[in-house]
Design an enzyme around this catalytic site. Structure first.
Site, PDB file in Angstrom:
ATOM      1  N   SER A  45       0.903  -1.056   0.025  1.00 16.97           N
ATOM      2  CA  SER A  45       0.051  -0.056   0.079  1.00 16.97           C
ATOM      3  C   SER A  45       0.800   1.268  -0.164  1.00 16.97           C
ATOM      4  O   SER A  45       0.294   2.416  -0.199  1.00 16.97           O
ATOM      5  CB  SER A  45      -0.945   0.002   1.402  1.00 16.97           C
ATOM      6  OG  SER A  45      -1.514  -1.172   1.565  1.00 16.97           O
ATOM      7  N   HIS A  49       2.924   3.703   8.213  1.00 15.56           N
ATOM      8  CA  HIS A  49       1.876   3.693   9.306  1.00 15.56           C
ATOM      9  C   HIS A  49       2.513   4.257  10.432  1.00 15.56           C
ATOM     10  O   HIS A  49       3.572   4.290  10.778  1.00 15.56           O
ATOM     11  CB  HIS A  49       1.882   2.214   9.478  1.00 15.56           C
ATOM     12  CG  HIS A  49       0.861   1.302   8.357  1.00 15.56           C
ATOM     13  ND1 HIS A  49      -0.369   1.453   8.203  1.00 15.56           N
ATOM     14  CD2 HIS A  49       1.565   0.400   7.582  1.00 15.56           C
ATOM     15  CE1 HIS A  49      -0.684   0.809   7.259  1.00 15.56           C
ATOM     16  NE2 HIS A  49       0.471   0.058   6.956  1.00 15.56           N
ATOM     17  N   ARG A 311       2.109 -10.847   2.017  1.00 16.93           N
ATOM     18  CA  ARG A 311       2.708 -10.682   3.312  1.00 16.93           C
ATOM     19  C   ARG A 311       3.320 -11.901   3.694  1.00 16.93           C
ATOM     20  O   ARG A 311       2.796 -13.056   3.516  1.00 16.93           O
ATOM     21  CB  ARG A 311       1.505 -10.101   4.156  1.00 16.93           C
ATOM     22  CG  ARG A 311       0.654  -9.055   3.540  1.00 16.93           C
ATOM     23  CD  ARG A 311      -0.626  -8.953   4.727  1.00 16.93           C
ATOM     24  NE  ARG A 311      -1.565  -8.124   4.158  1.00 16.93           N
ATOM     25  CZ  ARG A 311      -2.642  -8.191   3.168  1.00 16.93           C
ATOM     26  NH1 ARG A 311      -2.892  -9.184   2.485  1.00 16.93           N
ATOM     27  NH2 ARG A 311      -3.581  -7.220   3.150  1.00 16.93           N
ATOM     28  N   ILE A 336       8.479 -10.463   8.177  1.00 20.97           N
ATOM     29  CA  ILE A 336       8.487  -8.699   8.075  1.00 20.97           C
ATOM     30  C   ILE A 336       7.267  -8.539   7.010  1.00 20.97           C
ATOM     31  O   ILE A 336       7.400  -8.169   5.932  1.00 20.97           O
ATOM     32  CB  ILE A 336       9.969  -8.340   7.546  1.00 20.97           C
ATOM     33  CG1 ILE A 336      10.996  -8.662   8.279  1.00 20.97           C
ATOM     34  CG2 ILE A 336       9.686  -6.853   7.699  1.00 20.97           C
ATOM     35  CD1 ILE A 336      11.058  -8.392   9.682  1.00 20.97           C
ATOM     36  N   GLU A 337       6.196  -8.799   7.651  1.00 23.12           N
ATOM     37  CA  GLU A 337       4.893  -8.333   6.935  1.00 23.12           C
ATOM     38  C   GLU A 337       4.589  -6.711   7.439  1.00 23.12           C
ATOM     39  O   GLU A 337       5.329  -6.214   7.695  1.00 23.12           O
ATOM     40  CB  GLU A 337       3.528  -9.211   7.378  1.00 23.12           C
ATOM     41  CG  GLU A 337       3.382  -9.189   8.729  1.00 23.12           C
ATOM     42  CD  GLU A 337       2.217 -10.009   9.023  1.00 23.12           C
ATOM     43  OE1 GLU A 337       1.244 -10.427   8.278  1.00 23.12           O
ATOM     44  OE2 GLU A 337       2.156 -10.437  10.290  1.00 23.12           O
ATOM     45  N   SER A 342       7.125   0.849   6.757  1.00 23.41           N
ATOM     46  CA  SER A 342       7.360   1.817   7.569  1.00 23.41           C
ATOM     47  C   SER A 342       8.631   1.607   8.516  1.00 23.41           C
ATOM     48  O   SER A 342       9.078   2.779   8.885  1.00 23.41           O
ATOM     49  CB  SER A 342       6.074   1.919   8.268  1.00 23.41           C
ATOM     50  OG  SER A 342       4.990   1.709   7.514  1.00 23.41           O
ATOM     51  N   CYS A 402       2.416   9.467 -20.699  1.00 22.51           N
ATOM     52  CA  CYS A 402       1.377   9.440 -19.668  1.00 22.51           C
ATOM     53  C   CYS A 402       2.221  10.301 -18.573  1.00 22.51           C
ATOM     54  O   CYS A 402       1.435  11.262 -17.917  1.00 22.51           O
ATOM     55  CB  CYS A 402       0.867   8.233 -19.069  1.00 22.51           C
ATOM     56  SG  CYS A 402       0.295   7.220 -20.569  1.00 22.51           S
ATOM     57  N   CYS A 442       5.324   3.626 -24.491  1.00 16.83           N
ATOM     58  CA  CYS A 442       6.651   3.880 -24.176  1.00 16.83           C
ATOM     59  C   CYS A 442       7.635   2.645 -24.356  1.00 16.83           C
ATOM     60  O   CYS A 442       9.010   2.806 -24.139  1.00 16.83           O
ATOM     61  CB  CYS A 442       7.310   4.548 -22.987  1.00 16.83           C
ATOM     62  SG  CYS A 442       6.449   3.762 -21.525  1.00 16.83           S
TER      63      CYS A 442
HETATM   64  C1  LIG Z   1      -0.473  -6.480   0.571  1.00 15.58           C
HETATM   65  C2  LIG Z   1       0.550  -5.805   1.219  1.00 15.58           C
HETATM   66  C3  LIG Z   1       0.450  -4.251   1.803  1.00 15.58           C
HETATM   67  C4  LIG Z   1       1.315  -3.998   2.516  1.00 15.58           C
HETATM   68  N1  LIG Z   1       1.253  -2.627   2.873  1.00 15.58           N
HETATM   69  C5  LIG Z   1       2.373  -2.047   3.653  1.00 15.58           C
HETATM   70  C6  LIG Z   1       2.066  -0.618   3.822  1.00 15.58           C
HETATM   71  O1  LIG Z   1       1.267   0.015   3.547  1.00 15.58           O
HETATM   72  N2  LIG Z   1       3.057  -0.283   5.030  1.00 15.58           N
HETATM   73  C7  LIG Z   1       3.977  -0.836   5.462  1.00 15.58           C
HETATM   74  O2  LIG Z   1       4.839  -0.411   6.021  1.00 15.58           O
HETATM   75  N3  LIG Z   1       4.230  -1.968   4.952  1.00 15.58           N
HETATM   76  C8  LIG Z   1       3.391  -2.811   4.172  1.00 15.58           C
HETATM   77  N4  LIG Z   1       3.423  -3.982   3.639  1.00 15.58           N
HETATM   78  C9  LIG Z   1       4.788  -4.983   4.312  1.00 15.58           C
HETATM   79  C10 LIG Z   1       5.858  -4.634   3.299  1.00 15.58           C
HETATM   80  O3  LIG Z   1       5.731  -4.451   1.995  1.00 15.58           O
HETATM   81  C11 LIG Z   1       6.905  -5.740   3.599  1.00 15.58           C
HETATM   82  O4  LIG Z   1       6.904  -5.779   5.173  1.00 15.58           O
HETATM   83  C12 LIG Z   1       8.326  -5.350   3.121  1.00 15.58           C
HETATM   84  O5  LIG Z   1       8.243  -4.966   1.611  1.00 15.58           O
HETATM   85  C13 LIG Z   1       9.003  -6.758   3.148  1.00 15.58           C
HETATM   86  O6  LIG Z   1      10.148  -6.546   2.592  1.00 15.58           O
HETATM   87  P1  LIG Z   1      11.490  -7.645   2.907  1.00 15.58           P
HETATM   88  O7  LIG Z   1      12.614  -7.124   1.972  1.00 15.58           O
HETATM   89  O8  LIG Z   1      11.157  -8.151   4.045  1.00 15.58           O
HETATM   90  O9  LIG Z   1      10.690  -8.661   1.681  1.00 15.58           O
HETATM   91  P2  LIG Z   1      10.681  -8.660   0.032  1.00 15.58           P
HETATM   92  O10 LIG Z   1      10.347  -7.477  -0.406  1.00 15.58           O
HETATM   93  O11 LIG Z   1       9.979  -9.833  -0.281  1.00 15.58           O
HETATM   94  O12 LIG Z   1      12.427  -9.158  -0.254  1.00 15.58           O
HETATM   95  C14 LIG Z   1      12.713 -10.423  -0.030  1.00 15.58           C
HETATM   96  C15 LIG Z   1      13.727 -10.706  -1.058  1.00 15.58           C
HETATM   97  O13 LIG Z   1      14.175 -11.983  -1.041  1.00 15.58           O
HETATM   98  C16 LIG Z   1      14.324 -12.560  -2.216  1.00 15.58           C
HETATM   99  N5  LIG Z   1      14.711 -14.050  -2.143  1.00 15.58           N
HETATM  100  C17 LIG Z   1      13.673 -14.892  -1.634  1.00 15.58           C
HETATM  101  N6  LIG Z   1      14.139 -15.991  -1.704  1.00 15.58           N
HETATM  102  C18 LIG Z   1      15.429 -15.975  -2.191  1.00 15.58           C
HETATM  103  C19 LIG Z   1      16.407 -17.023  -2.221  1.00 15.58           C
HETATM  104  N7  LIG Z   1      16.287 -18.247  -2.236  1.00 15.58           N
HETATM  105  N8  LIG Z   1      17.689 -16.525  -2.854  1.00 15.58           N
HETATM  106  C20 LIG Z   1      17.841 -15.266  -3.105  1.00 15.58           C
HETATM  107  N9  LIG Z   1      16.989 -14.118  -2.727  1.00 15.58           N
HETATM  108  C21 LIG Z   1      15.671 -14.578  -2.324  1.00 15.58           C
HETATM  109  C22 LIG Z   1      13.240 -12.110  -3.252  1.00 15.58           C
HETATM  110  O14 LIG Z   1      13.546 -12.204  -4.433  1.00 15.58           O
HETATM  111  C23 LIG Z   1      13.102 -10.836  -2.420  1.00 15.58           C
HETATM  112  O15 LIG Z   1      13.403  -9.740  -3.341  1.00 15.58           O
HETATM  113  C24 LIG Z   1       2.566  -4.708   3.058  1.00 15.58           C
HETATM  114  C25 LIG Z   1       2.496  -5.784   2.399  1.00 15.58           C
HETATM  115  C26 LIG Z   1       1.735  -6.332   1.629  1.00 15.58           C
HETATM  116  C27 LIG Z   1       1.873  -7.968   0.982  1.00 15.58           C
END
Ligand SMILES: Cc1cc2nc3c(=O)[nH]c(=O)nc-3n(C[C@H](O)[C@H](O)[C@H](O)COP(=O)(O)OP(=O)(O)OC[C@H]3O[C@@H](n4cnc5c(N)ncnc54)[C@H](O)[C@@H]3O)c2cc1C
Length: 471
Positions: A45, A49, A311, A336-337, A342, A402, A442
């Protein structure tokens, strides 16, 4: 031998990489995608937060409030789009008032500033398009919105400038303990590191299980969204939340930091960790729920695209940020959902506090704290535009009509540190292809630029993932 190997180049891994790059450490980020921000960090989103949802005393609650407070300073340092637009949690039935009061109480315990409950009329005075059924709302001035792509890319780019290596297209297949360190075996190479950090998003349980027998289970909880044309982006100024449920924060109605309108997400537990498809039912649900928040929902033809993100929901319902019990020097940053985005301004520091005592590195004297983002010519004052165009005529050639993105911006996205190599890489850095026509016009010109600048034949240019050839 690396000091630290971070698995995952999402917002979490990038925040950790940036923080560790302040120190004399040899750090590598291993990512299975072709770029940063290919997982959940690209599909959410985009809300900063305030921190009233999380249970007081949890790691989530602490990092959320601190991250929110520090987002403005980080946005200044790293030049990404962020606005403190405030949020309203609305209540349409007497039975919901207790939940609103509980959120207020939670927020106060978590240290969130300036929140108060206001009447339905007061809420409508702030947001004239709010539903006439709203009887009360929690007014939260600390809420904000951010561009998740810019935030993640900025953190990673700054880490890269400060010496962190990024190994893309490297999927971690196994991790072995060897001679007091770890051998991370990827689809392409073997990486030895003293400390491994697991920031693999929905796959963090799989990575954890490569070295630890302690239980961890992550459910992919899908959230589907509808994104609307910029003509509708001013329907509300604040982010409008409905009352939360046990599955999450409910369907929101929000402007994006770039002026679109976003509604969603759904909350569906699914088995498939790659299940980022959208469904007719999911998008209908978003629109049906959003229509409860406002009067006059925008027409369906104003919707320009849909997407979904997963998530990383851990059974214990809190972030797991700690060394694995049975695997010394292996740090989980899992579950880390939301509100992971934030928390980005403080996530790196929190993890560094676990890692640094193990390695005792010196602080770098030449750490580069600031980053300048890509200049978006359409948002500059006329005199600045003219100056930029005089210096580089590529800024006068519009490629994406756009979003009014020029060749100059695309060339910058390709050639800056950790530059874009794919169509989505360009899109997420510049917004070329994010507008009404969704890259219909584009794409060919952007592909020609990638091909010419990087010497890649047109047939080999990817949209994003490894087999996503466009031609
Ligand atoms: C529907 C939704 C709404 C949300 N809204 C918000 C919001 O409004 N505000 C907020 O603060 N948070 C929000 N969140 C939560 C936020 O998006 C996440 O907490 C955050 O993006 C998690 O980041 P991350 O780096 O931990 O995970 P990711 O961004 O998933 O990064 C993990 C990375 O690990 C890589 N990976 C996985 N397995 C392997 C492997 N075996 N080898 C190498 N690489 C690998 C993946 O390719 C990925 O790039 C939302 C989440 C969702 C799904």
């Amino acid at each position: 031998m690396y000091d630290v190997c971070i698995i995952g180049a999402g917002v979490t891994g990038s925040s950790i990489a940036r923080e560790l790059s302040r120190y004399d450490l040899k750090t590598v980020v291993v990512e299975k995608g072709m770029d940063v921000c290919e997982g959940t960090s690209k599909a959410n989103s985009g809300i900063v937060h305030a921190g009233f949802d999380a249970e007081p005393g949890t790691v989530k609650a602490k990092l959320n409030r601190e991250g929110n407070e520090r987002m403005g300073k980080l946005a200044e340092e790293l030049d990404f789009s962020f606005r403190r637009n405030g949020s309203l949690v609305i209540c349409e039935e007497e039975s919901g008032l207790k939940t609103l009061e509980k959120l207020l109480e939670n927020g106060k315990k978590n240290g969130v500033k300036d929140m108060k409950i206001i009447s339905g009329d007061e809420a409508r005075a702030k947001e004239p398009n709010l539903s006439k059924n709203v009887i009360a709302a929690l007014d939260v001035p600390m809420g904000g919105i951010v561009c998740p792509f810019e935030l993640t890319t900025a953190l990673a780019e700054n880490a890269c400038v400060n010496g962190v290596e990024f190994a893309f297209d490297n999927e971690v297949k196994d991790i072995k303990k060897s001679n007091g360190c770890y051998k991370v075996i990827t689809s392409k190479r073997e990486i030895e590191a003293k400390v491994v950090i697991n920031a693999a998003g929905v796959y963090a349980d799989k990575i954890h299980a490569m070295v630890s027998t302690t239980p961890m289970h992550i459910t992919a909880r899908r959230g589907q969204y509808c994104l609307y044309d910029k003509q509708t982006g001013k329907m509300v100024e604040r982010t409008i939340f409905q009352l939360p449920t046990k599955m999450g924060k409910g369907v929101l109605f929000t402007p994006t930091v770039h002026g679109n309108l976003l509604i969603g997400p759904t909350a569906e537990d699914i088995e498939d960790k790659e299940g980022t498809n959208t469904t007719a039912e999911g998008l209908d649900y978003d629109r049906m729920k959003a229509a409860e928040s406002v009067e006059n929902m925008p027409a369906g033809r104003m919707m320009i695209t849909s997407f979904s993100g997963l998530r990383a929901h851990e059974d214990g319902d809190d972030f797991i940020i700690r060394e694995a019990e049975d695997a010394e020097n292996f740090i989980d940053v899992a579950g880390i959902e939301s509100p992971g985005l934030s928390c980005a301004p403080v996530m790196g520091e929190y993890v560094a506090n676990i890692v640094l005592p193990k390695l005792n590195p010196a602080k770098k004297a030449d750490f580069v704290e600031k980053r300048e983002g890509i200049k978006h010519i359409n948002s500059l004052p006329v005199e600045e535009r003219e100056k930029l165009i005089a210096e580089n005529p590529a800024y006068s050639v519009i490629v994406c009509r756009c979003e009014m993105i020029t060749e100059g911006e695309i060339l910058d996205a390709i050639h800056r540190p950790l530059g874009a190599k794919t169509l989505d890489g360009i899109k997420r850095r510049t917004r070329a292809g994010m507008g009404r026509c969704q890259a219909g016009f584009c794409t060919p010109r952007t592909m020609e630029l990638i091909s010419k600048e990087l010497g890649i034949p047109m047939e080999e240019i990817l949209k994003s993932g490894r087999d996503s050839h466009v031609l």
